[in-house]
Design a protein around this motif. Sequence first.
Motif, PDB file in Angstrom:
ATOM      1  N   VAL A   1      38.779  42.520  52.986  1.00 53.79           N
ATOM      2  CA  VAL A   1      37.766  42.594  51.935  1.00 53.79           C
ATOM      3  C   VAL A   1      38.244  41.797  50.731  1.00 53.79           C
ATOM      4  O   VAL A   1      39.346  42.039  50.217  1.00 53.79           O
ATOM      5  CB  VAL A   1      37.504  44.059  51.522  1.00 53.79           C
ATOM      6  CG1 VAL A   1      36.487  44.124  50.378  1.00 53.79           C
ATOM      7  CG2 VAL A   1      37.035  44.871  52.717  1.00 53.79           C
ATOM      8  N   LEU A   2      37.436  40.849  50.283  1.00 54.30           N
ATOM      9  CA  LEU A   2      37.719  40.113  49.048  1.00 54.30           C
ATOM     10  C   LEU A   2      37.227  40.959  47.885  1.00 54.30           C
ATOM     11  O   LEU A   2      36.038  41.288  47.808  1.00 54.30           O
ATOM     12  CB  LEU A   2      37.011  38.757  49.052  1.00 54.30           C
ATOM     13  CG  LEU A   2      37.288  37.853  47.846  1.00 54.30           C
ATOM     14  CD1 LEU A   2      38.730  37.334  47.897  1.00 54.30           C
ATOM     15  CD2 LEU A   2      36.305  36.677  47.807  1.00 54.30           C
ATOM     16  N   LEU A   3      38.141  41.314  46.982  1.00 50.22           N
ATOM     17  CA  LEU A   3      37.786  42.188  45.867  1.00 50.22           C
ATOM     18  C   LEU A   3      37.004  41.443  44.797  1.00 50.22           C
ATOM     19  O   LEU A   3      37.156  40.232  44.623  1.00 50.22           O
ATOM     20  CB  LEU A   3      39.055  42.803  45.261  1.00 50.22           C
ATOM     21  CG  LEU A   3      39.915  43.651  46.205  1.00 50.22           C
ATOM     22  CD1 LEU A   3      41.134  44.182  45.460  1.00 50.22           C
ATOM     23  CD2 LEU A   3      39.111  44.794  46.807  1.00 50.22           C
ATOM     24  N   ALA A   4      36.182  42.196  44.067  1.00 47.54           N
ATOM     25  CA  ALA A   4      35.371  41.597  43.007  1.00 47.54           C
ATOM     26  C   ALA A   4      36.222  41.028  41.889  1.00 47.54           C
ATOM     27  O   ALA A   4      35.743  40.222  41.085  1.00 47.54           O
ATOM     28  CB  ALA A   4      34.393  42.634  42.449  1.00 47.54           C
ATOM     29  N   SER A   5      37.489  41.408  41.815  1.00 50.35           N
ATOM     30  CA  SER A   5      38.392  40.897  40.781  1.00 50.35           C
ATOM     31  C   SER A   5      38.979  39.534  41.132  1.00 50.35           C
ATOM     32  O   SER A   5      39.615  38.898  40.280  1.00 50.35           O
ATOM     33  CB  SER A   5      39.533  41.894  40.551  1.00 50.35           C
ATOM     34  OG  SER A   5      40.196  42.172  41.765  1.00 50.35           O
ATOM     35  N   ASP A   6      38.804  39.073  42.360  1.00 51.85           N
ATOM     36  CA  ASP A   6      39.374  37.789  42.776  1.00 51.85           C
ATOM     37  C   ASP A   6      38.664  36.636  42.068  1.00 51.85           C
ATOM     38  O   ASP A   6      37.435  36.644  41.941  1.00 51.85           O
ATOM     39  CB  ASP A   6      39.242  37.624  44.292  1.00 51.85           C
ATOM     40  CG  ASP A   6      40.031  36.424  44.806  1.00 51.85           C
ATOM     41  OD1 ASP A   6      41.177  36.627  45.236  1.00 51.85           O
ATOM     42  OD2 ASP A   6      39.498  35.299  44.764  1.00 51.85           O
ATOM     43  N   PRO A   7      39.411  35.609  41.611  1.00 47.77           N
ATOM     44  CA  PRO A   7      38.780  34.470  40.919  1.00 47.77           C
ATOM     45  C   PRO A   7      37.770  33.715  41.774  1.00 47.77           C
ATOM     46  O   PRO A   7      36.909  33.012  41.236  1.00 47.77           O
ATOM     47  CB  PRO A   7      39.977  33.582  40.553  1.00 47.77           C
ATOM     48  CG  PRO A   7      41.131  34.531  40.449  1.00 47.77           C
ATOM     49  CD  PRO A   7      40.890  35.566  41.509  1.00 47.77           C
ATOM     50  N   ASP A   8      37.860  33.837  43.102  1.00 47.25           N
ATOM     51  CA  ASP A   8      36.899  33.168  43.979  1.00 47.25           C
ATOM     52  C   ASP A   8      35.673  34.022  44.272  1.00 47.25           C
ATOM     53  O   ASP A   8      34.795  33.617  45.043  1.00 47.25           O
ATOM     54  CB  ASP A   8      37.564  32.789  45.310  1.00 47.25           C
ATOM     55  CG  ASP A   8      38.586  31.671  45.143  1.00 47.25           C
ATOM     56  OD1 ASP A   8      38.425  30.858  44.212  1.00 47.25           O
ATOM     57  OD2 ASP A   8      39.547  31.628  45.927  1.00 47.25           O
ATOM     58  N   PHE A   9      35.617  35.189  43.674  1.00 54.13           N
ATOM     59  CA  PHE A   9      34.518  36.121  43.943  1.00 54.13           C
ATOM     60  C   PHE A   9      33.392  35.900  42.935  1.00 54.13           C
ATOM     61  O   PHE A   9      33.627  35.810  41.737  1.00 54.13           O
ATOM     62  CB  PHE A   9      35.015  37.561  43.842  1.00 54.13           C
ATOM     63  CG  PHE A   9      33.995  38.601  44.220  1.00 54.13           C
ATOM     64  CD1 PHE A   9      33.955  39.115  45.498  1.00 54.13           C
ATOM     65  CD2 PHE A   9      33.076  39.071  43.290  1.00 54.13           C
ATOM     66  CE1 PHE A   9      33.027  40.087  45.855  1.00 54.13           C
ATOM     67  CE2 PHE A   9      32.140  40.026  43.635  1.00 54.13           C
ATOM     68  CZ  PHE A   9      32.113  40.538  44.922  1.00 54.13           C
ATOM     69  N   THR A  10      32.152  35.843  43.424  1.00 53.53           N
ATOM     70  CA  THR A  10      30.975  35.728  42.555  1.00 53.53           C
ATOM     71  C   THR A  10      29.864  36.602  43.119  1.00 53.53           C
ATOM     72  O   THR A  10      29.639  36.626  44.337  1.00 53.53           O
ATOM     73  CB  THR A  10      30.471  34.274  42.460  1.00 53.53           C
ATOM     74  OG1 THR A  10      31.523  33.444  41.953  1.00 53.53           O
ATOM     75  CG2 THR A  10      29.273  34.173  41.528  1.00 53.53           C
ATOM     76  N   VAL A  11      29.174  37.316  42.245  1.00 56.75           N
ATOM     77  CA  VAL A  11      28.072  38.171  42.663  1.00 56.75           C
ATOM     78  C   VAL A  11      26.945  38.078  41.636  1.00 56.75           C
ATOM     79  O   VAL A  11      27.190  38.016  40.431  1.00 56.75           O
ATOM     80  CB  VAL A  11      28.532  39.643  42.827  1.00 56.75           C
ATOM     81  CG1 VAL A  11      29.141  40.178  41.535  1.00 56.75           C
ATOM     82  CG2 VAL A  11      27.386  40.531  43.295  1.00 56.75           C
ATOM     83  N   GLY A  12      25.707  38.048  42.114  1.00 54.94           N
ATOM     84  CA  GLY A  12      24.554  38.069  41.220  1.00 54.94           C
ATOM     85  C   GLY A  12      24.381  39.446  40.612  1.00 54.94           C
ATOM     86  O   GLY A  12      24.526  40.466  41.294  1.00 54.94           O
ATOM     87  N   THR A  13      24.102  39.490  39.309  1.00 53.93           N
ATOM     88  CA  THR A  13      23.977  40.766  38.607  1.00 53.93           C
ATOM     89  C   THR A  13      22.631  40.878  37.903  1.00 53.93           C
ATOM     90  O   THR A  13      21.950  39.886  37.658  1.00 53.93           O
ATOM     91  CB  THR A  13      25.092  40.939  37.560  1.00 53.93           C
ATOM     92  OG1 THR A  13      24.995  39.881  36.591  1.00 53.93           O
ATOM     93  CG2 THR A  13      26.464  40.910  38.221  1.00 53.93           C
ATOM     94  N   ARG A  14      22.275  42.113  37.583  1.00 55.74           N
ATOM     95  CA  ARG A  14      21.063  42.383  36.815  1.00 55.74           C
ATOM     96  C   ARG A  14      21.387  43.436  35.772  1.00 55.74           C
ATOM     97  O   ARG A  14      22.011  44.451  36.073  1.00 55.74           O
ATOM     98  CB  ARG A  14      19.937  42.872  37.732  1.00 55.74           C
ATOM     99  CG  ARG A  14      18.620  43.166  36.999  1.00 55.74           C
ATOM    100  CD  ARG A  14      17.534  43.593  37.971  1.00 55.74           C
ATOM    101  NE  ARG A  14      17.934  44.754  38.741  1.00 55.74           N
ATOM    102  CZ  ARG A  14      17.923  46.001  38.265  1.00 55.74           C
ATOM    103  NH1 ARG A  14      17.558  46.240  37.011  1.00 55.74           N
ATOM    104  NH2 ARG A  14      18.280  47.010  39.032  1.00 55.74           N
ATOM    105  N   MET A  15      20.969  43.187  34.524  1.00 57.81           N
ATOM    106  CA  MET A  15      21.212  44.125  33.438  1.00 57.81           C
ATOM    107  C   MET A  15      20.292  45.333  33.564  1.00 57.81           C
ATOM    108  O   MET A  15      19.113  45.202  33.926  1.00 57.81           O
ATOM    109  CB  MET A  15      20.965  43.457  32.078  1.00 57.81           C
ATOM    110  CG  MET A  15      21.855  42.271  31.764  1.00 57.81           C
ATOM    111  SD  MET A  15      23.566  42.729  31.423  1.00 57.81           S
ATOM    112  CE  MET A  15      23.359  43.842  30.042  1.00 57.81           C
ATOM    113  N   GLU A  16      20.830  46.494  33.275  1.00 61.75           N
ATOM    114  CA  GLU A  16      20.012  47.699  33.242  1.00 61.75           C
ATOM    115  C   GLU A  16      18.948  47.563  32.152  1.00 61.75           C
ATOM    116  O   GLU A  16      19.194  47.036  31.075  1.00 61.75           O
ATOM    117  CB  GLU A  16      20.911  48.909  32.945  1.00 61.75           C
ATOM    118  CG  GLU A  16      20.163  50.232  32.881  1.00 61.75           C
ATOM    119  CD  GLU A  16      21.059  51.369  32.421  1.00 61.75           C
ATOM    120  OE1 GLU A  16      20.672  52.536  32.612  1.00 61.75           O
ATOM    121  OE2 GLU A  16      22.145  51.086  31.865  1.00 61.75           O
TER     122      GLU A  16
END
Length: 315
Positions: free
Chosen positions: A171-186
Amino acid sequence: MRDTRESRLLLVLLIAIAFALITVDIRGGEDSPVDGARQAAAAVFGPVESGVSAAVDPVGNAVSAIRDSGERHDRLATLEKENAALKARLGSDDRSRSRLKQLDKMLKVAGTGQYGIKGAEVIAIGAAQGFSWTITIDVGANDGIRRDMTVLNGDGLVGRVTTVGPDTATVLLASDPDFTVGTRMENSDELGFASGQGDRPLRVELLNGKAEVRKGDRLVTFGSQADRPFVPGVPVGVVSRVDPSGGGLTRTLYVTPYAGFTKLDIVGVVVEAPKKDPRDTVLPPKPKPTPRPTVTVTVTPSAGAPAGGQNQSEQ
């Protein structure tokens, strides 16, 4: 009609006429002499066929929906049994009780978001696999795990599956510099992309450079096409700092993730995406503000002080 010599001859004659018409129709192509009759038959029977189709399709769709629902129910029931088995395997000593709390918290998150998850234990960290921020979990292809599945725990987003073996997965952790995820503000629904920065907060680039954001605002995953690698609605973190808006096309935020990447133990792989976006329902309750005590100071006059409002001077 009785089975007589005349009826059999009539049947043979009708079959011969039918074959003759078919031959003439094929040889005539678009100029077939029977084309007009065929169009007339279509005009008469076409509406009937459409009506039958319209009547049957909803039934077929309903049967398909029931079948899909049954398959999903069976799949979730299987996952519940597997997670119950994991819970039993964890035991009952002090450390196991802590892990059971983690598992229960994760299952509540999964239930709120309607995620079908496969529970797993972390059996190795990234140092054994290189310098990236990764973990190894004790489930793999034999457990239904596939590449690019979302991984979470009872706090929020953990990462995504990158490599799958028969009985383990990386599992590649969200803290990894190569990790990117789309986000949405509450609440505001402002979209952006969060990137890992190792042991520092996540860096988020909002697509709207003029978005109004405050410290304490919260983010969830936006979700990916076909829910891979990310399902929607998984809690990501809380805004800890906002860069001043410089009039650019994007705006930079720094987000403290919900998940503690240095103390992962029990995690869940989302093997069944929710039927609909859970939006902000999976976010934890907002902490209630701590009331600030009010201090009232009362001044008591000393015994020798003159009473207020009296004139002590003699005329």
